[in-house]
Design an enzyme around this catalytic site. Structure first.
Site, short mmCIF file in Angstrom:
data_model
loop_
_atom_site.label_atom_id
_atom_site.label_comp_id
_atom_site.label_asym_id
_atom_site.label_seq_id
_atom_site.Cartn_x
_atom_site.Cartn_y
_atom_site.Cartn_z
N ARG A 13 0.83 -1.21 0.00
CA ARG A 13 0.00 0.00 0.00
C ARG A 13 0.86 1.26 0.00
NH1 ARG A 13 -0.76 4.96 2.23
NH2 ARG A 13 -0.28 4.08 4.28
N ASP A 14 1.50 1.53 1.11
CA ASP A 14 2.29 2.75 1.21
C ASP A 14 3.44 2.76 0.22
OD1 ASP A 14 2.99 5.21 2.27
OD2 ASP A 14 4.25 4.36 3.82
N HIS A 205 7.83 4.56 11.99
CA HIS A 205 7.64 4.52 10.54
C HIS A 205 8.65 5.50 9.94
CE1 HIS A 205 4.82 4.14 6.94
NE2 HIS A 205 5.64 5.12 6.58
N HIS A 207 11.34 6.90 7.00
CA HIS A 207 11.82 6.96 5.62
C HIS A 207 13.33 7.16 5.66
CE1 HIS A 207 7.93 7.71 3.18
NE2 HIS A 207 7.64 7.09 4.31
N CYS A 238 6.43 10.08 -0.84
CA CYS A 238 5.25 10.87 -0.52
C CYS A 238 5.15 12.03 -1.49
CB CYS A 238 5.32 11.41 0.91
SG CYS A 238 3.91 12.46 1.34
N ASN A 247 10.15 4.31 1.99
CA ASN A 247 10.21 3.76 3.33
C ASN A 247 11.51 2.98 3.51
OD1 ASN A 247 7.27 4.21 4.33
ND2 ASN A 247 7.01 3.25 2.33
#
Length: 284
Positions: A13-14, A205, A207, A238, A247
């Site tokens: 997803r991300d 989370h 990056h 993003c 990520n």
């Protein structure tokens, strides 16, 4: 303190949501099925946002219908509004996620709403999820830096975490969205956040824009966090964070925490295969 570190796989997803060329549903399903055999407890697989804004995620229901589910894995979906929540529920997502920001500037760019307005939008989702018995996770963006406002105050992150805690999120993921966080500032941020929620209800989370994600994870481990989001093959980025890389890679996190003496329960050979598949998907 637990010697087990859980990696929450967010690649499907991300990691894929901002890919410019549409990736076929069958390829997404194949990646998720492979990841499902690697030992993950939770995998984020879909986002029920408007296809107008995130066309890559338009096939979320088809993805959830096509995967070979394991009873031991929670398959998560992002839900920005009640309509998205109902779609995720209909598609049998195991859990859902809502997302806010610790930065007003980022909230307005990403959600077209202030932080308070965005949180108010999630109240109906929280109420419905509680009624339906569907676990709800929370994301807080820009926990150290904002691409529009610069440094984020630790107190602002703590406030966002408190709001999501009160809304019923079982876990809150702290996102270094632009990957500029430093160990010192991650330390300061977590010290503030831990006043509002215990480490057992938090996830990191990170990056890897500045190549410091693994260092920041080590700081979080020192504060007692034992859950970290990662994307196989380092997928992601993003659109509202110029210059932000993907990520932190699942394979890198798994290797580092195992080197530090933690257990992950993951099959690194399967993850390496999935990372290769993920990289191929980006170039097809």
């Amino acid at each position: 303190m637990s010697n087990f570190v859980e990696i929450f796989e967010v690649g499907p997803r991300d990691g894929l949501q901002n890919e410019p060329e549409f990736i076929g549903t069958d390829r997404k399903v194949a990646l998720i099925n492979l990841l499902s055999s690697a030992g993950f407890k939770r995998i984020e697989v879909a986002s029920f946002v408007s296809p107008k804004w995130v066309p890559q995620m338009a096939d979320g229901a088809d993805v959830l219908a096509g995967i070979e589910r394991s009873a031991d894995i929670s398959y998560a979906a992002l839900t920005p509004n009640l309509r998205g929540y109902e779609a995720a529920k209909q598609a049998r997502a195991t859990e859902i996620a809502i997302f806010s920001s610790a930065s007003e500037g980022f909230s307005k760019a990403n959600l077209n709403a202030s932080i308070a307005e965005a949180l108010a939008r999630f109240e109906p989702i929280a109420k419905a999820a509680k009624s339906d018995g569907i676990p709800m996770r929370g994301y807080v963006s820009c926990v150290t830096d904002c691409p529009f406002e610069g440094l984020t105050a630790p107190s602002a992150v703590a406030s966002a975490v408190a709001a999501m805690r009160d809304m019923g999120c079982y876990e809150i993921s702290l996102g270094d969205t632009v990957g500029r966080g430093t160990p010192d500032r991650v330390d300061q941020m977590l010290s503030a956040v831990l006043e509002e929620a215990p480490a057992s209800k938090l996830a990191g989370h990170f990056h890897d824009t500045a190549g410091r994600a693994l260092e920041n994870i080590e700081v979080a481990l020192g504060h007692g966090l034992r859950v970290f989001d990662a994307a196989v093959g380092g997928l992601g980025g993003c659109p509202y964070a110029p210059g932000a890389s993907g990520n932190v890679a699942t394979e890198a996190v798994a290797a580092r925490v195992q080197d530090l003496g933690y257990e992950t329960g993951l099959d690194l050979e399967v993850i390496a295969e999935a990372a290769e598949l993920a990289r191929e998907m980006r170039h097809v």
